[in-house]
Design a protein around this motif. Structure first.
Motif, PDB file in Angstrom:
ATOM      1  N   PRO A  86       0.826  -1.206   0.000  1.00 12.99           N
ATOM      2  CA  PRO A  86       0.000   0.000   0.000  1.00 12.99           C
ATOM      3  C   PRO A  86       0.866   1.263   0.000  1.00 12.99           C
ATOM      4  O   PRO A  86       1.938   1.282   0.607  1.00 12.99           O
ATOM      5  CB  PRO A  86      -0.801  -0.131   1.298  1.00 12.99           C
ATOM      6  CG  PRO A  86      -0.885  -1.604   1.529  1.00 12.99           C
ATOM      7  CD  PRO A  86       0.445  -2.141   1.076  1.00 12.99           C
ATOM      8  N   LYS A  87       0.379   2.310  -0.666  1.00  8.98           N
ATOM      9  CA  LYS A  87       1.149   3.533  -0.826  1.00  8.98           C
ATOM     10  C   LYS A  87       0.464   4.734  -0.180  1.00  8.98           C
ATOM     11  O   LYS A  87      -0.760   4.820  -0.144  1.00  8.98           O
ATOM     12  CB  LYS A  87       1.373   3.814  -2.310  1.00  8.98           C
ATOM     13  CG  LYS A  87       2.131   2.726  -3.050  1.00  8.98           C
ATOM     14  CD  LYS A  87       2.230   3.040  -4.531  1.00  8.98           C
ATOM     15  CE  LYS A  87       2.929   1.923  -5.295  1.00  8.98           C
ATOM     16  NZ  LYS A  87       2.964   2.199  -6.757  1.00  8.98           N
ATOM     17  N   ASP A  88       1.279   5.649   0.312  1.00  8.25           N
ATOM     18  CA  ASP A  88       0.781   6.921   0.829  1.00  8.25           C
ATOM     19  C   ASP A  88       0.390   7.793  -0.362  1.00  8.25           C
ATOM     20  O   ASP A  88       1.239   8.211  -1.149  1.00  8.25           O
ATOM     21  CB  ASP A  88       1.873   7.601   1.667  1.00  8.25           C
ATOM     22  CG  ASP A  88       1.387   8.893   2.324  1.00  8.25           C
ATOM     23  OD1 ASP A  88       0.357   9.435   1.894  1.00  8.25           O
ATOM     24  OD2 ASP A  88       2.059   9.362   3.252  1.00  8.25           O
ATOM     25  N   ILE A  89      -0.927   8.072  -0.502  1.00  8.67           N
ATOM     26  CA  ILE A  89      -1.416   8.875  -1.628  1.00  8.67           C
ATOM     27  C   ILE A  89      -2.094  10.147  -1.120  1.00  8.67           C
ATOM     28  O   ILE A  89      -2.964  10.715  -1.785  1.00  8.67           O
ATOM     29  CB  ILE A  89      -2.376   8.061  -2.510  1.00  8.67           C
ATOM     30  CG1 ILE A  89      -3.539   7.483  -1.680  1.00  8.67           C
ATOM     31  CG2 ILE A  89      -1.636   6.938  -3.223  1.00  8.67           C
ATOM     32  CD1 ILE A  89      -4.602   6.790  -2.523  1.00  8.67           C
ATOM     33  N   THR A  90      -1.681  10.586   0.069  1.00 10.74           N
ATOM     34  CA  THR A  90      -2.294  11.749   0.707  1.00 10.74           C
ATOM     35  C   THR A  90      -2.330  12.964  -0.206  1.00 10.74           C
ATOM     36  O   THR A  90      -3.337  13.691  -0.263  1.00 10.74           O
ATOM     37  CB  THR A  90      -1.537  12.100   2.000  1.00 10.74           C
ATOM     38  OG1 THR A  90      -1.530  10.953   2.866  1.00 10.74           O
ATOM     39  CG2 THR A  90      -2.178  13.276   2.718  1.00 10.74           C
ATOM     40  N   GLY A  91      -1.248  13.182  -0.920  1.00 11.33           N
ATOM     41  CA  GLY A  91      -1.150  14.378  -1.741  1.00 11.33           C
ATOM     42  C   GLY A  91      -1.802  14.275  -3.106  1.00 11.33           C
ATOM     43  O   GLY A  91      -1.879  15.282  -3.831  1.00 11.33           O
ATOM     44  N   SER A  92      -2.292  13.096  -3.480  1.00  7.96           N
ATOM     45  CA  SER A  92      -2.856  12.934  -4.816  1.00  7.96           C
ATOM     46  C   SER A  92      -4.346  12.621  -4.821  1.00  7.96           C
ATOM     47  O   SER A  92      -4.916  12.345  -5.869  1.00  7.96           O
ATOM     48  CB  SER A  92      -2.105  11.829  -5.567  1.00  7.96           C
ATOM     49  OG  SER A  92      -2.199  10.592  -4.871  1.00  7.96           O
ATOM     50  N   VAL A  93      -4.983  12.657  -3.649  1.00  6.85           N
ATOM     51  CA  VAL A  93      -6.427  12.422  -3.579  1.00  6.85           C
ATOM     52  C   VAL A  93      -7.153  13.749  -3.386  1.00  6.85           C
ATOM     53  O   VAL A  93      -6.544  14.780  -3.117  1.00  6.85           O
ATOM     54  CB  VAL A  93      -6.789  11.469  -2.419  1.00  6.85           C
ATOM     55  CG1 VAL A  93      -6.200  10.093  -2.655  1.00  6.85           C
ATOM     56  CG2 VAL A  93      -6.303  12.028  -1.077  1.00  6.85           C
ATOM     57  N   THR A  94      -8.468  13.707  -3.513  1.00  7.98           N
ATOM     58  CA  THR A  94      -9.300  14.874  -3.258  1.00  7.98           C
ATOM     59  C   THR A  94      -9.909  14.740  -1.866  1.00  7.98           C
ATOM     60  O   THR A  94     -10.588  13.756  -1.577  1.00  7.98           O
ATOM     61  CB  THR A  94     -10.426  14.989  -4.302  1.00  7.98           C
ATOM     62  OG1 THR A  94      -9.845  15.132  -5.603  1.00  7.98           O
ATOM     63  CG2 THR A  94     -11.305  16.200  -4.020  1.00  7.98           C
ATOM     64  N   TRP A  95      -9.663  15.731  -1.020  1.00  5.63           N
ATOM     65  CA  TRP A  95     -10.151  15.706   0.358  1.00  5.63           C
ATOM     66  C   TRP A  95     -11.422  16.537   0.483  1.00  5.63           C
ATOM     67  O   TRP A  95     -11.498  17.639  -0.052  1.00  5.63           O
ATOM     68  CB  TRP A  95      -9.099  16.247   1.318  1.00  5.63           C
ATOM     69  CG  TRP A  95      -7.903  15.371   1.475  1.00  5.63           C
ATOM     70  CD1 TRP A  95      -6.728  15.451   0.782  1.00  5.63           C
ATOM     71  CD2 TRP A  95      -7.762  14.270   2.381  1.00  5.63           C
ATOM     72  NE1 TRP A  95      -5.858  14.469   1.194  1.00  5.63           N
ATOM     73  CE2 TRP A  95      -6.460  13.724   2.181  1.00  5.63           C
ATOM     74  CE3 TRP A  95      -8.585  13.690   3.341  1.00  5.63           C
ATOM     75  CZ2 TRP A  95      -5.982  12.642   2.904  1.00  5.63           C
ATOM     76  CZ3 TRP A  95      -8.116  12.600   4.062  1.00  5.63           C
ATOM     77  CH2 TRP A  95      -6.836  12.091   3.846  1.00  5.63           C
ATOM     78  N   THR A  96     -12.421  16.011   1.207  1.00  4.28           N
ATOM     79  CA  THR A  96     -13.659  16.752   1.448  1.00  4.28           C
ATOM     80  C   THR A  96     -14.136  16.527   2.877  1.00  4.28           C
ATOM     81  O   THR A  96     -13.807  15.519   3.510  1.00  4.28           O
ATOM     82  CB  THR A  96     -14.778  16.323   0.482  1.00  4.28           C
ATOM     83  OG1 THR A  96     -14.981  14.900   0.587  1.00  4.28           O
ATOM     84  CG2 THR A  96     -14.447  16.698  -0.951  1.00  4.28           C
ATOM     85  N   THR A  97     -14.915  17.480   3.377  1.00  5.97           N
ATOM     86  CA  THR A  97     -15.548  17.364   4.687  1.00  5.97           C
ATOM     87  C   THR A  97     -17.052  17.420   4.503  1.00  5.97           C
ATOM     88  O   THR A  97     -17.556  18.140   3.639  1.00  5.97           O
ATOM     89  CB  THR A  97     -15.089  18.482   5.638  1.00  5.97           C
ATOM     90  OG1 THR A  97     -15.833  18.402   6.865  1.00  5.97           O
ATOM     91  CG2 THR A  97     -15.306  19.857   5.018  1.00  5.97           C
ATOM     92  N   ALA A  98     -17.772  16.636   5.312  1.00  6.77           N
ATOM     93  CA  ALA A  98     -19.228  16.622   5.203  1.00  6.77           C
ATOM     94  C   ALA A  98     -19.846  17.882   5.805  1.00  6.77           C
ATOM     95  O   ALA A  98     -20.952  18.269   5.431  1.00  6.77           O
ATOM     96  CB  ALA A  98     -19.791  15.377   5.884  1.00  6.77           C
ATOM     97  N   ASP A  99     -19.146  18.529   6.718  1.00  7.96           N
ATOM     98  CA  ASP A  99     -19.683  19.733   7.374  1.00  7.96           C
ATOM     99  C   ASP A  99     -18.532  20.672   7.727  1.00  7.96           C
ATOM    100  O   ASP A  99     -17.843  20.469   8.721  1.00  7.96           O
ATOM    101  CB  ASP A  99     -20.452  19.347   8.635  1.00  7.96           C
ATOM    102  CG  ASP A  99     -21.237  20.515   9.237  1.00  7.96           C
ATOM    103  OD1 ASP A  99     -20.923  21.668   8.899  1.00  7.96           O
ATOM    104  OD2 ASP A  99     -22.149  20.255  10.045  1.00  7.96           O
ATOM    105  N   ASN A 100     -18.337  21.698   6.908  1.00  5.69           N
ATOM    106  CA  ASN A 100     -17.204  22.604   7.154  1.00  5.69           C
ATOM    107  C   ASN A 100     -17.461  23.599   8.279  1.00  5.69           C
ATOM    108  O   ASN A 100     -16.590  24.396   8.600  1.00  5.69           O
ATOM    109  CB  ASN A 100     -16.781  23.328   5.869  1.00  5.69           C
ATOM    110  CG  ASN A 100     -17.907  24.142   5.260  1.00  5.69           C
ATOM    111  OD1 ASN A 100     -18.904  24.445   5.920  1.00  5.69           O
ATOM    112  ND2 ASN A 100     -17.758  24.499   3.996  1.00  5.69           N
TER     113      ASN A 100
END
Length: 205
Positions: free
Chosen positions: A67-81
């Motif tokens: 498994p690889k660290d892909i933190t910087g290449s994914v799209t991050w979202t929050t359900a309630d900002n």
């Protein structure tokens, strides 16, 4: 002599065809592995209001590679900002007390976890009623009062994490509303970060 030259030409042509065949046959070995799952860590963490927490996205692939660290290449979202925000790099910031889901996604693959934001200067929590007896099928409501190092007490019923020690007898949702299921006794508590309330004994008859 012309015969030898002809033979060399034929051999060169055959060698070229062989190389092409090998190249075509090997193309399948160089296909990039396909992402199958994304895991977001830390799992179900908590963060204090106005503080930050770095989330990590780990990708697993169909070739069973590490498994690889892909933190910087994914799209991050929050359900309630209004509860927590998240940056493009996975840095979560607590905005106000409560819980929200943080998700990392890539194409049609995603992973998420629930982040709890806790009060910055909460000292104790008092829940009420301190004990009660109800009948099966009823839905009693609990209230949580927060006591702080500075400022007045506040009702924080919707901003704490509620729990029932015996979910076979009764469950409690994130608003403090109980669902009674069968006769018995359970203990109701509320938490925010490291602060836990007094225990309330609920008897279902």
């Amino acid at each position: 002599m012309p015969s030898m030259k002809r033979k060399l030409q034929v051999l060169a042509a055959l060698f070229t065809l062989l190389l092409l065949a090998v190249a075509v046959g090997c193309t399948g070995f160089f296909v990039n592995p396909t992402l199958t799952t994304i895991t977001v860590t830390p799992a179900t963490p908590s963060v204090v209001e106005n503080s930050t927490l770095q989330m990590i996205a780990t990708g697993s692939y169909d070739d069973n590679s590490t498994p690889k660290d892909i933190t910087g290449s994914v799209t991050w979202t929050t359900a309630d900002n209004t509860i927590a925000t998240v940056s493009t790099g996975g840095l979560v910031k607590g905005v106000s007390a409560g819980s929200t889901s943080i998700t990392a996604s890539s194409a049609n693959i995603s992973g998420s976890t629930t982040v709890s934001v806790t009060f910055a200067n909460l000292v104790t929590i008092t829940i009420s009623p301190s004990s009660q007896s109800v009948t099966v099928g009823s839905s009693p409501q609990y209230t949580a009062m927060g006591h702080f190092t500075s400022g007045p007490d506040q009702v924080i019923t919707d901003a704490v994490t509620w729990s029932s020690s015996n979910t076979a007898v009764a469950t409690i949702d994130n608003t403090g509303l109980v669902s009674t299921l069968t006769t018995g006794t359970t203990t109701i508590t509320a938490t925010s970060g490291t602060v836990t309330s007094n225990s309330s004994t609920l008897t279902v008859q």
